[in-house]
Design an enzyme around this catalytic site. Sequence first.
Site, PDB file in Angstrom:
ATOM      1  CD  GLU A 439      -3.252  -1.260   1.755  1.00  0.00           C
ATOM      2  OE1 GLU A 439      -3.860   0.087   2.508  1.00  0.00           O
ATOM      3  OE2 GLU A 439      -3.034  -1.842   2.219  1.00  0.00           O
TER       4      GLU A 439
HETATM    5  C1  LIG Z   1       1.972 -10.276   1.540  1.00  0.00           C
HETATM    6  C2  LIG Z   1       1.097  -8.967   0.119  1.00  0.00           C
HETATM    7  C3  LIG Z   1       0.501  -8.729  -0.201  1.00  0.00           C
HETATM    8  C4  LIG Z   1       0.029  -7.774  -1.022  1.00  0.00           C
HETATM    9  N1  LIG Z   1      -1.563  -8.222  -1.601  1.00  0.00           N
HETATM   10  C5  LIG Z   1      -1.155  -7.037  -2.920  1.00  0.00           C
HETATM   11  C6  LIG Z   1      -3.062  -6.912  -2.958  1.00  0.00           C
HETATM   12  O1  LIG Z   1      -4.057  -7.487  -2.731  1.00  0.00           O
HETATM   13  N2  LIG Z   1      -3.184  -6.496  -4.322  1.00  0.00           N
HETATM   14  C7  LIG Z   1      -2.178  -5.580  -4.406  1.00  0.00           C
HETATM   15  O2  LIG Z   1      -2.362  -4.834  -5.917  1.00  0.00           O
HETATM   16  N3  LIG Z   1      -0.612  -5.920  -4.311  1.00  0.00           N
HETATM   17  C8  LIG Z   1      -0.578  -6.505  -3.578  1.00  0.00           C
HETATM   18  N4  LIG Z   1       0.888  -6.670  -3.162  1.00  0.00           N
HETATM   19  C9  LIG Z   1       1.399  -6.195  -3.814  1.00  0.00           C
HETATM   20  C10 LIG Z   1       2.961  -4.422  -3.550  1.00  0.00           C
HETATM   21  O3  LIG Z   1       1.693  -3.969  -2.829  1.00  0.00           O
HETATM   22  C11 LIG Z   1       3.398  -4.716  -3.997  1.00  0.00           C
HETATM   23  O4  LIG Z   1       4.518  -5.260  -3.234  1.00  0.00           O
HETATM   24  C12 LIG Z   1       4.309  -3.053  -3.571  1.00  0.00           C
HETATM   25  O5  LIG Z   1       3.514  -2.291  -3.964  1.00  0.00           O
HETATM   26  C13 LIG Z   1       5.962  -3.040  -3.981  1.00  0.00           C
HETATM   27  O6  LIG Z   1       6.024  -2.942  -5.330  1.00  0.00           O
HETATM   28  P1  LIG Z   1       6.715  -4.590  -5.340  1.00  0.00           P
HETATM   29  O7  LIG Z   1       6.526  -5.238  -4.572  1.00  0.00           O
HETATM   30  O8  LIG Z   1       6.956  -5.167  -7.087  1.00  0.00           O
HETATM   31  O9  LIG Z   1       8.035  -3.627  -5.175  1.00  0.00           O
HETATM   32  P2  LIG Z   1       8.642  -2.379  -6.173  1.00  0.00           P
HETATM   33  O10 LIG Z   1       8.208  -1.685  -6.793  1.00  0.00           O
HETATM   34  O11 LIG Z   1       9.959  -3.370  -7.183  1.00  0.00           O
HETATM   35  O12 LIG Z   1      10.113  -2.083  -5.135  1.00  0.00           O
HETATM   36  C14 LIG Z   1      11.194  -2.147  -4.708  1.00  0.00           C
HETATM   37  C15 LIG Z   1      11.670  -1.527  -3.977  1.00  0.00           C
HETATM   38  O13 LIG Z   1      12.684  -0.312  -4.363  1.00  0.00           O
HETATM   39  C16 LIG Z   1      11.771   0.452  -3.645  1.00  0.00           C
HETATM   40  N5  LIG Z   1      11.447   1.426  -5.610  1.00  0.00           N
HETATM   41  C17 LIG Z   1      10.344   1.829  -6.159  1.00  0.00           C
HETATM   42  N6  LIG Z   1      10.388   2.861  -5.970  1.00  0.00           N
HETATM   43  C18 LIG Z   1      11.285   3.424  -6.101  1.00  0.00           C
HETATM   44  C19 LIG Z   1      11.251   4.922  -6.583  1.00  0.00           C
HETATM   45  N7  LIG Z   1      10.645   5.681  -7.473  1.00  0.00           N
HETATM   46  N8  LIG Z   1      12.630   5.315  -6.111  1.00  0.00           N
HETATM   47  C20 LIG Z   1      13.167   4.909  -4.590  1.00  0.00           C
HETATM   48  N9  LIG Z   1      12.410   3.562  -4.731  1.00  0.00           N
HETATM   49  C21 LIG Z   1      11.377   3.217  -5.275  1.00  0.00           C
HETATM   50  C22 LIG Z   1      10.413   0.753  -3.311  1.00  0.00           C
HETATM   51  O14 LIG Z   1      10.144   0.523  -2.028  1.00  0.00           O
HETATM   52  C23 LIG Z   1      10.602  -1.402  -2.602  1.00  0.00           C
HETATM   53  O15 LIG Z   1      11.361  -1.105  -1.677  1.00  0.00           O
HETATM   54  C24 LIG Z   1       0.973  -7.393  -2.144  1.00  0.00           C
HETATM   55  C25 LIG Z   1       2.148  -7.925  -1.700  1.00  0.00           C
HETATM   56  C26 LIG Z   1       2.369  -8.712  -0.293  1.00  0.00           C
HETATM   57  C27 LIG Z   1       3.906  -8.758  -0.331  1.00  0.00           C
END
Ligand SMILES: Cc1cc2nc3c(=O)[nH]c(=O)nc-3n(C[C@H](O)[C@H](O)[C@H](O)COP(=O)(O)OP(=O)(O)OC[C@H]3O[C@@H](n4cnc5c(N)ncnc54)[C@H](O)[C@@H]3O)c2cc1C
Length: 634
Positions: A439
């Site tokens: 979120e």
């Molecule tokens: C247990 C769990 C439940 C979830 N439930 C849902 C759900 O119900 N529905 C849904 O749609 N999604 C869900 N998600 C997905 C969740 O919302 C994403 O994991 C989240 O949006 C982050 O995306 P990512 O994991 O791909 O990380 P990425 O976007 O790949 O980011 C990886 C890291 O890089 C950092 N980062 C990314 N962009 C930048 C930037 N511009 N500048 C600096 N740092 C940056 C991030 O903060 C993070 O630390 C869930 C995830 C988990 C693990």
Amino acid sequence: MTQETKAKATAQYTAEEASKKLQQSMDVAEDAREKEYRHPTFAGLLFMGEFKPELLFPFPFQPEEDRKEADAFLEKLEAYLRANVDAEEIDRTHEIPKEVIEEMARMGVFAMKVPKEYDGLGFSQTNYCRAVVKVASHCGNVGVLVTAHQSIGVPQPLKLYGTEEQKAKYLPKFRQGQISAFALTEPDVGSDPAEMAAEARLSDDGTHYILNGEKLWCTNGTIADVIVVMAKTAPKVIKGKERKQISAFILEMDSPGIEIVQRCEFMGLRALYNGYIRFTDVKIPAENLIWDEGRGLAIALGTINVGRITLPAGCTGAAKQCLSIARRWGLERVQWGQPIGLHEEGRNKIAYIASTTLAMEAVTWLTCGWVDQGGVDIRIETAMAKLFCTEALWKIVDMTMQLRGGRGYEKGRSLAERGEPPYAVERIMRDCRVNLILEGSTEIMHLFLAREAMDPHFRRAMDLVKGKLAGSEKTSKILELLKFYSWWLPSQHVKGWIPGSYPEMGSLEKHFKFIKKASHKLARSIFYAMAKHKQGLERRQMLLARLVEVGTELFVMSATCSYAIGLKDQDAEKGDSPIALADYFCTLARRRIADHFDAVSDNDDRQANKLARRVFDSDMRWLEEGVIWTGPED
Ligand SMILES: Cc1cc2nc3c(=O)[nH]c(=O)nc-3n(C[C@H](O)[C@H](O)[C@H](O)COP(=O)(O)OP(=O)(O)OC[C@H]3O[C@@H](n4cnc5c(N)ncnc54)[C@H](O)[C@@H]3O)c2cc1C
């Protein structure tokens, strides 16, 4: 291309792309802004050097009649959870018993936020979050089942953006126990959803959309009856440019073409019904489009804006559990001649845990109160509440584990086997870590808040910066800006010297005086940072993070002081304890603020940037040698 030039090109590309993408995502966020609100946002004003305590003092406590609406329900829910929900067993088996889900459905747990006219319980945000505090503190898995369904799943976007027909068709189903989910994330699309690949093509006869693509980590996705899913629809030409359109749909999960590819398994929240889902030519009736084509990201962000208030509530519940564990164990466990909680290192942890728990509760109930009042733009405050509470809980759990020593690392079941209290610190730790990622991760909250912090300045100078003005228009804009800033900037210095007077705050007045002074310094610091780095500022993420952390601390201090005074006035039995807790919280927050301000000019960012580049450029590969690497080779 040499390794070095390739790395340089990649870095350059990343910086430019990031800037473009950030702009796109922020434009969408701007679209999602609530247009109608009664008074300006408290935290947004702090960034401009305006401290307006009247916006949160006196504290907006829940009205008695609203409280009564949920009291009996909450009592019943608590009794049921105590008697029937074994969080350790759920964690061990990775399953929430079917009968638990069914009984909660009968109670109306899945319809707490559904309005009464659609057969729901019609709870206010505050009552809903009171339930979340209870459920999440008892069992993280059940907490997420309930909140993913209700905070971001179908009920929330439908309430905000659905048509009357959509509400009438779907909302009553949640009182009958249907469960929903929210599908935004994809394998290649996480924090930046604007780039999504899933596609919904309108059929030739316009009666339905045909959905193809994949969604990852959809919580409740493996058991949901209905989900809200975001996908690309046909691009539109706006002002001569082709613009990508992302739309949101209600999708019934028994539609042909939906495949649950995997139930994902995590470090914590081990009973999450979280799915990797594939859609192949799935037909979605055209009337299931929410709001309009192209509004999907605005719906997702608008939903998450309100959904974000639930996480602080869940975190507060877990923090209260930690406080109880830390207090009991801190007094019970004697080592080196006295209870471990009374050694100075122990006292320090207890004081942090207790005072920070009060602050978490303050921002939770404040943001809930504002949602219930309606008409208040709370995007900034909910983002701050999410950022603060998720980070604070992580520190609190870490401290609680440290206080528990080896027992903190041991599973509750294992402790119970030899007759010890089954405090489940390790489970709380595993379950809560993800809060800093989903979120809107901590880093994304920093970016989002930084944009908001700079927004008043951006809006003033936008046309000039974007080179949209020429000739006399440009000259008159420059004169207008000179006139404004030649007054505004000195006024931020002068106002900083005027201490302010808040006698109603009693012994906490010194903190309100500090907040006022610090908000002027924050406003000046933001302005100087913008003037110094100009468009390059968005790449100075560490600098921005420090500034938004200052703003967040000031907001949380304000909320905590206001809450403490309110608690003291409400309940004489509490004596001065709320004040003592708030006072210590503010003392700690002021130290953190001083550190952030110091680091604005005195930091190691440049050195870290250079070093990270060298790590990526692979001239430090030797440091990774000597271990058994189990991942794929580069
Ligand atoms: C247990 C769990 C439940 C979830 N439930 C849902 C759900 O119900 N529905 C849904 O749609 N999604 C869900 N998600 C997905 C969740 O919302 C994403 O994991 C989240 O949006 C982050 O995306 P990512 O994991 O791909 O990380 P990425 O976007 O790949 O980011 C990886 C890291 O890089 C950092 N980062 C990314 N962009 C930048 C930037 N511009 N500048 C600096 N740092 C940056 C991030 O903060 C993070 O630390 C869930 C995830 C988990 C693990």
